[in-house]
Design a protein around this motif. Structure first.
Motif, PDB file in Angstrom:
ATOM      1  N   PRO A  32     -10.125   6.428  -7.877  1.00 37.05           N
ATOM      2  CA  PRO A  32     -10.199   4.991  -8.196  1.00 37.05           C
ATOM      3  C   PRO A  32      -8.855   4.289  -7.969  1.00 37.05           C
ATOM      4  O   PRO A  32      -8.823   3.137  -7.526  1.00 37.05           O
ATOM      5  N   GLU A  33      -7.761   4.983  -8.248  1.00 42.42           N
ATOM      6  CA  GLU A  33      -6.419   4.409  -8.034  1.00 42.42           C
ATOM      7  C   GLU A  33      -6.200   4.093  -6.560  1.00 42.42           C
ATOM      8  O   GLU A  33      -5.607   3.068  -6.212  1.00 42.42           O
ATOM      9  N   TYR A  34      -6.674   4.979  -5.683  1.00 43.93           N
ATOM     10  CA  TYR A  34      -6.532   4.752  -4.247  1.00 43.93           C
ATOM     11  C   TYR A  34      -7.410   3.577  -3.813  1.00 43.93           C
ATOM     12  O   TYR A  34      -6.973   2.703  -3.063  1.00 43.93           O
ATOM     13  N   GLN A  35      -8.629   3.576  -4.259  1.00 46.40           N
ATOM     14  CA  GLN A  35      -9.547   2.516  -3.865  1.00 46.40           C
ATOM     15  C   GLN A  35      -9.059   1.147  -4.337  1.00 46.40           C
ATOM     16  O   GLN A  35      -9.346   0.140  -3.703  1.00 46.40           O
ATOM     17  N   GLY A  36      -8.263   1.129  -5.405  1.00 47.01           N
ATOM     18  CA  GLY A  36      -7.694  -0.115  -5.895  1.00 47.01           C
ATOM     19  C   GLY A  36      -6.557  -0.665  -5.039  1.00 47.01           C
ATOM     20  O   GLY A  36      -6.253  -1.851  -5.109  1.00 47.01           O
ATOM     21  N   ILE A  37      -5.922   0.182  -4.234  1.00 44.29           N
ATOM     22  CA  ILE A  37      -4.796  -0.269  -3.399  1.00 44.29           C
ATOM     23  C   ILE A  37      -5.153  -0.402  -1.925  1.00 44.29           C
ATOM     24  O   ILE A  37      -4.403  -0.974  -1.143  1.00 44.29           O
ATOM     25  N   TYR A  65       0.838  -1.200   0.000  1.00 40.86           N
ATOM     26  CA  TYR A  65       0.000   0.000   0.000  1.00 40.86           C
ATOM     27  C   TYR A  65       0.877   1.256   0.000  1.00 40.86           C
ATOM     28  O   TYR A  65       0.654   2.185  -0.776  1.00 40.86           O
ATOM     29  N   GLY A  66       1.881   1.271   0.865  1.00 42.34           N
ATOM     30  CA  GLY A  66       2.750   2.439   0.987  1.00 42.34           C
ATOM     31  C   GLY A  66       3.458   2.785  -0.309  1.00 42.34           C
ATOM     32  O   GLY A  66       3.594   3.961  -0.661  1.00 42.34           O
ATOM     33  N   ALA A  67       3.914   1.791  -1.024  1.00 47.80           N
ATOM     34  CA  ALA A  67       4.595   2.043  -2.299  1.00 47.80           C
ATOM     35  C   ALA A  67       3.622   2.621  -3.323  1.00 47.80           C
ATOM     36  O   ALA A  67       3.955   3.548  -4.066  1.00 47.80           O
ATOM     37  N   ALA A  68       2.396   2.100  -3.352  1.00 48.24           N
ATOM     38  CA  ALA A  68       1.416   2.541  -4.349  1.00 48.24           C
ATOM     39  C   ALA A  68       0.762   3.872  -3.976  1.00 48.24           C
ATOM     40  O   ALA A  68       0.372   4.636  -4.864  1.00 48.24           O
ATOM     41  N   VAL A  69       0.647   4.175  -2.704  1.00 45.36           N
ATOM     42  CA  VAL A  69      -0.052   5.396  -2.298  1.00 45.36           C
ATOM     43  C   VAL A  69       0.739   6.648  -2.672  1.00 45.36           C
ATOM     44  O   VAL A  69       0.172   7.731  -2.796  1.00 45.36           O
ATOM     45  N   GLN A  70       2.027   6.502  -2.913  1.00 42.88           N
ATOM     46  CA  GLN A  70       2.828   7.676  -3.272  1.00 42.88           C
ATOM     47  C   GLN A  70       2.328   8.318  -4.569  1.00 42.88           C
ATOM     48  O   GLN A  70       2.269   9.545  -4.676  1.00 42.88           O
ATOM     49  N   LYS A  71       1.926   7.509  -5.535  1.00 42.09           N
ATOM     50  CA  LYS A  71       1.373   8.046  -6.777  1.00 42.09           C
ATOM     51  C   LYS A  71       0.076   8.800  -6.495  1.00 42.09           C
ATOM     52  O   LYS A  71      -0.170   9.865  -7.056  1.00 42.09           O
ATOM     53  N   CYS A  72      -0.760   8.253  -5.626  1.00 42.59           N
ATOM     54  CA  CYS A  72      -2.026   8.898  -5.274  1.00 42.59           C
ATOM     55  C   CYS A  72      -1.777  10.238  -4.573  1.00 42.59           C
ATOM     56  O   CYS A  72      -2.472  11.223  -4.840  1.00 42.59           O
TER      57      CYS A  72
END
Length: 139
Positions: A111-116, A57-64
């Motif tokens: 949607p990107e956040y909800q996906g992670i 989650y932490g790695a992906a949330v940076q884009k969000c």
């Protein structure tokens, strides 16, 4: 002082937080406590630690964060305490800068956040989120 970790804010907490008069830049302090083992709804990754699920989650949330004008500032494992007492230490601290509370609200609606978010729920036992106003130190 009573301290209680949570995974989601109570509705009245969220309403006060996002409707408050303080709408300027903020640094969110995240005090994180992980599950021993990740718990995905579909039973996948049964051998994964809660921390490792949260790190996904932490790695992906940076884009969000970047999508709403925010950024990750710091993260690190909690390794000890020198002042004060708590029953149990948190596992990790993470700091995120947002241009304001509305940016955070916008981010969780992406949607990107909800996906992670599945990784956050799979790994996180609970946390404290503390809003701070940036002070004298430049971030």
């Amino acid at each position: 002082m009573h301290v209680a970790n949570a995974v989601m804010p109570r509705p009245e907490q969220a309403q006060l937080f996002f409707a408050g008069a303080d709408s300027g830049p903020m640094v969110m302090i995240n005090l994180l406590k992980f599950k021993d083992k990740a718990e995905y709804p579909d039973g996948s990754d049964a051998g994964l630690s809660g921390k490792d699920a949260y790190l996904r989650y932490g790695a992906a949330v940076q884009k969000c964060l970047e999508m709403v004008g925010g950024r990750a500032v710091f993260s690190g494992d909690v390794t000890g305490i020198i002042l004060g007492d708590v029953e149990e230490l948190w596992d990790m601290v993470a700091l995120a800068w947002y241009p304001g509370p509305q940016a955070m609200l916008q981010m969780v609606g992406l949607p990107e956040y909800q996906g992670i978010e599945v990784h956050r729920f799979a790994g996180l036992a609970g946390q404290l989120n503390i809003r701070t106003a940036p002070g004298l130190m430049a971030l």
